[in-house]
Design a protein around this motif. Structure first.
Motif, PDB file in Angstrom:
ATOM      1  N   ASN A 259       0.820  -1.213   0.000  1.00 29.72           N
ATOM      2  CA  ASN A 259       0.000   0.000   0.000  1.00 29.72           C
ATOM      3  C   ASN A 259       0.854   1.264   0.000  1.00 29.72           C
ATOM      4  O   ASN A 259       0.512   2.252  -0.650  1.00 29.72           O
ATOM      5  CB  ASN A 259      -0.968   0.001   1.188  1.00 29.72           C
ATOM      6  N   ARG A 260       1.984   1.231   0.725  1.00 31.79           N
ATOM      7  CA  ARG A 260       2.890   2.391   0.699  1.00 31.79           C
ATOM      8  C   ARG A 260       3.457   2.597  -0.705  1.00 31.79           C
ATOM      9  O   ARG A 260       3.519   3.723  -1.204  1.00 31.79           O
ATOM     10  CB  ARG A 260       4.027   2.199   1.712  1.00 31.79           C
ATOM     11  N   VAL A 261       3.832   1.489  -1.356  1.00 35.97           N
ATOM     12  CA  VAL A 261       4.380   1.587  -2.709  1.00 35.97           C
ATOM     13  C   VAL A 261       3.296   2.039  -3.685  1.00 35.97           C
ATOM     14  O   VAL A 261       3.560   2.868  -4.571  1.00 35.97           O
ATOM     15  CB  VAL A 261       5.011   0.244  -3.142  1.00 35.97           C
ATOM     16  N   ILE A 262       2.098   1.523  -3.533  1.00 33.85           N
ATOM     17  CA  ILE A 262       0.983   1.932  -4.401  1.00 33.85           C
ATOM     18  C   ILE A 262       0.772   3.434  -4.285  1.00 33.85           C
ATOM     19  O   ILE A 262       0.612   4.134  -5.296  1.00 33.85           O
ATOM     20  CB  ILE A 262      -0.310   1.166  -4.050  1.00 33.85           C
ATOM     21  N   LYS A 263       0.813   3.932  -3.056  1.00 28.74           N
ATOM     22  CA  LYS A 263       0.631   5.373  -2.841  1.00 28.74           C
ATOM     23  C   LYS A 263       1.773   6.159  -3.503  1.00 28.74           C
ATOM     24  O   LYS A 263       1.527   7.185  -4.139  1.00 28.74           O
ATOM     25  CB  LYS A 263       0.559   5.681  -1.348  1.00 28.74           C
ATOM     26  N   GLN A 264       3.008   5.660  -3.374  1.00 27.13           N
ATOM     27  CA  GLN A 264       4.153   6.330  -4.011  1.00 27.13           C
ATOM     28  C   GLN A 264       3.970   6.398  -5.528  1.00 27.13           C
ATOM     29  O   GLN A 264       4.154   7.455  -6.135  1.00 27.13           O
ATOM     30  CB  GLN A 264       5.453   5.555  -3.739  1.00 27.13           C
ATOM     31  N   VAL A 265       3.620   5.256  -6.126  1.00 22.99           N
ATOM     32  CA  VAL A 265       3.439   5.192  -7.582  1.00 22.99           C
ATOM     33  C   VAL A 265       2.293   6.106  -7.998  1.00 22.99           C
ATOM     34  O   VAL A 265       2.398   6.847  -8.982  1.00 22.99           O
ATOM     35  CB  VAL A 265       3.200   3.733  -8.053  1.00 22.99           C
ATOM     36  N   ALA A 266       1.192   6.060  -7.248  1.00 24.02           N
ATOM     37  CA  ALA A 266       0.031   6.890  -7.584  1.00 24.02           C
ATOM     38  C   ALA A 266       0.372   8.375  -7.524  1.00 24.02           C
ATOM     39  O   ALA A 266      -0.026   9.148  -8.404  1.00 24.02           O
ATOM     40  CB  ALA A 266      -1.127   6.573  -6.646  1.00 24.02           C
ATOM     41  N   GLU A 267       1.116   8.769  -6.510  1.00 28.96           N
ATOM     42  CA  GLU A 267       1.490  10.179  -6.388  1.00 28.96           C
ATOM     43  C   GLU A 267       2.502  10.574  -7.458  1.00 28.96           C
ATOM     44  O   GLU A 267       2.398  11.652  -8.047  1.00 28.96           O
ATOM     45  CB  GLU A 267       2.041  10.463  -4.988  1.00 28.96           C
ATOM     46  N   ALA A 268       3.473   9.708  -7.723  1.00 24.71           N
ATOM     47  CA  ALA A 268       4.503  10.019  -8.712  1.00 24.71           C
ATOM     48  C   ALA A 268       3.922  10.124 -10.120  1.00 24.71           C
ATOM     49  O   ALA A 268       4.354  10.964 -10.912  1.00 24.71           O
ATOM     50  CB  ALA A 268       5.606   8.953  -8.681  1.00 24.71           C
ATOM     51  N   GLU A 269       2.939   9.304 -10.422  1.00 23.69           N
ATOM     52  CA  GLU A 269       2.359   9.295 -11.768  1.00 23.69           C
ATOM     53  C   GLU A 269       1.019  10.019 -11.830  1.00 23.69           C
ATOM     54  O   GLU A 269       0.310   9.932 -12.822  1.00 23.69           O
ATOM     55  CB  GLU A 269       2.243   7.852 -12.262  1.00 23.69           C
ATOM     56  N   LYS A 270       0.675  10.686 -10.735  1.00 25.94           N
ATOM     57  CA  LYS A 270      -0.510  11.538 -10.665  1.00 25.94           C
ATOM     58  C   LYS A 270      -1.825  10.807 -10.961  1.00 25.94           C
ATOM     59  O   LYS A 270      -2.655  11.273 -11.739  1.00 25.94           O
ATOM     60  CB  LYS A 270      -0.345  12.746 -11.579  1.00 25.94           C
ATOM     61  N   TYR A 271      -1.997   9.662 -10.303  1.00 29.01           N
ATOM     62  CA  TYR A 271      -3.277   8.945 -10.389  1.00 29.01           C
ATOM     63  C   TYR A 271      -4.242   9.581  -9.407  1.00 29.01           C
ATOM     64  O   TYR A 271      -3.873   9.961  -8.297  1.00 29.01           O
ATOM     65  CB  TYR A 271      -3.103   7.461 -10.043  1.00 29.01           C
ATOM     66  N   ASP A 272      -5.490   9.711  -9.822  1.00 31.86           N
ATOM     67  CA  ASP A 272      -6.513  10.275  -8.959  1.00 31.86           C
ATOM     68  C   ASP A 272      -7.179   9.206  -8.110  1.00 31.86           C
ATOM     69  O   ASP A 272      -7.689   9.486  -7.026  1.00 31.86           O
ATOM     70  CB  ASP A 272      -7.591  10.978  -9.804  1.00 31.86           C
ATOM     71  N   LEU A 273      -7.193   7.974  -8.621  1.00 27.70           N
ATOM     72  CA  LEU A 273      -7.904   6.884  -7.954  1.00 27.70           C
ATOM     73  C   LEU A 273      -7.191   5.576  -8.289  1.00 27.70           C
ATOM     74  O   LEU A 273      -6.864   5.327  -9.447  1.00 27.70           O
ATOM     75  CB  LEU A 273      -9.357   6.832  -8.457  1.00 27.70           C
ATOM     76  N   VAL A 274      -6.954   4.760  -7.262  1.00 25.86           N
ATOM     77  CA  VAL A 274      -6.388   3.427  -7.471  1.00 25.86           C
ATOM     78  C   VAL A 274      -7.310   2.436  -6.772  1.00 25.86           C
ATOM     79  O   VAL A 274      -7.561   2.545  -5.573  1.00 25.86           O
ATOM     80  CB  VAL A 274      -4.947   3.307  -6.913  1.00 25.86           C
ATOM     81  N   LEU A 275      -7.805   1.478  -7.548  1.00 24.00           N
ATOM     82  CA  LEU A 275      -8.716   0.454  -7.023  1.00 24.00           C
ATOM     83  C   LEU A 275      -7.957  -0.849  -6.807  1.00 24.00           C
ATOM     84  O   LEU A 275      -7.043  -1.170  -7.563  1.00 24.00           O
ATOM     85  CB  LEU A 275      -9.857   0.205  -8.015  1.00 24.00           C
ATOM     86  N   GLN A 276      -8.380  -1.597  -5.796  1.00 27.25           N
ATOM     87  CA  GLN A 276      -7.766  -2.895  -5.555  1.00 27.25           C
ATOM     88  C   GLN A 276      -8.711  -4.048  -5.893  1.00 27.25           C
ATOM     89  O   GLN A 276      -8.257  -5.168  -5.988  1.00 27.25           O
ATOM     90  CB  GLN A 276      -7.312  -3.022  -4.105  1.00 27.25           C
ATOM     91  N   GLU A 277      -9.985  -3.779  -6.047  1.00 26.96           N
ATOM     92  CA  GLU A 277     -10.933  -4.823  -6.416  1.00 26.96           C
ATOM     93  C   GLU A 277     -11.920  -4.252  -7.416  1.00 26.96           C
ATOM     94  O   GLU A 277     -12.395  -3.134  -7.264  1.00 26.96           O
ATOM     95  CB  GLU A 277     -11.711  -5.321  -5.195  1.00 26.96           C
ATOM     96  N   ALA A 278     -12.211  -5.028  -8.429  1.00 27.88           N
ATOM     97  CA  ALA A 278     -13.190  -4.619  -9.421  1.00 27.88           C
ATOM     98  C   ALA A 278     -13.682  -5.859 -10.145  1.00 27.88           C
ATOM     99  O   ALA A 278     -12.970  -6.860 -10.241  1.00 27.88           O
ATOM    100  CB  ALA A 278     -12.584  -3.636 -10.413  1.00 27.88           C
ATOM    101  N   VAL A 279     -14.887  -5.801 -10.652  1.00 25.00           N
ATOM    102  CA  VAL A 279     -15.429  -6.914 -11.420  1.00 25.00           C
ATOM    103  C   VAL A 279     -14.711  -7.008 -12.753  1.00 25.00           C
ATOM    104  O   VAL A 279     -14.343  -8.083 -13.212  1.00 25.00           O
ATOM    105  CB  VAL A 279     -16.953  -6.724 -11.630  1.00 25.00           C
TER     106      VAL A 279
END
Length: 168
Positions: A128-148
């Motif tokens: 989760n820490r790495v996901i947050k780093q990647v999301a912030e570095a690449e400017k993602y607005d939303l990251v989902l972990q589960e989806a149909v």
């Protein structure tokens, strides 16, 4: 979180995302947590640690189970030649051995599950820490972990795995 609450939350998030998308471009990413738990070095290390920690007890339990099975088979072969009191005593003894074995198996499984949860909680926290780093570095607005369903172009699991596996 129960399934209904997740569905409502997802609907609200997606509705909000659709509303915001009118104002500006929104970047959405997806993480496949199953892949993280299978492919991340930290997850592999946790699995190896658990195997090392519990393999001896598991072998002992398997041996005890095989011994109990052999005792039952021996009893079944010898039962016709035993007196009623001997048969009852052996049945009682085997029943006690079986209950003891089942109790030890259950305790082992509970302890193993608790340790798995501990180890994989640490893996998840790191991920989760790495996901947050990647999301912030690449400017993602939303990251989902589960989806149909998710379009593969939104899957950032490989990027996250690369960062996790690159770390010491």
């Amino acid at each position: 979180m129960n399934m209904f609450t997740r569905q409502i939350s997802l609907a609200v998030v997606l509705g909000l995302a659709a509303f915001c998308a009118q104002a500006e471009e929104i970047r959405i990413g997806f993480i496949n947590t199953d892949r993280i738990f299978k492919e991340a070095n930290t997850a592999k290390q946790a699995q190896a640690k658990l195997e090392q920690e519990f393999s001896k007890r598991e072998k002992e339990l398997n041996d005890a189970g095989n011994a109990l099975k052999s005792s039952v088979e021996k009893f079944e072969r010898e039962a016709p030649t035993l007196s009623e009191s001997q048969r009852a005593a052996r049945q009682k003894q085997l029943g006690e051995q079986d209950r003891d074995f089942q109790r030890k198996r259950r305790e082992f499984q509970e302890e193993l599950n608790a340790r798995k949860n501990e180890e994989f909680q640490q893996v998840l926290e790191r991920a989760n820490r790495v996901i947050k780093q990647v999301a912030e570095a690449e400017k993602y607005d939303l990251v989902l972990q589960e989806a149909v369903y998710i379009n593969p172009k939104h899957d950032i699991t490989d990027k996250v795995l690369k960062v996790i596996n690159a770390a010491k």
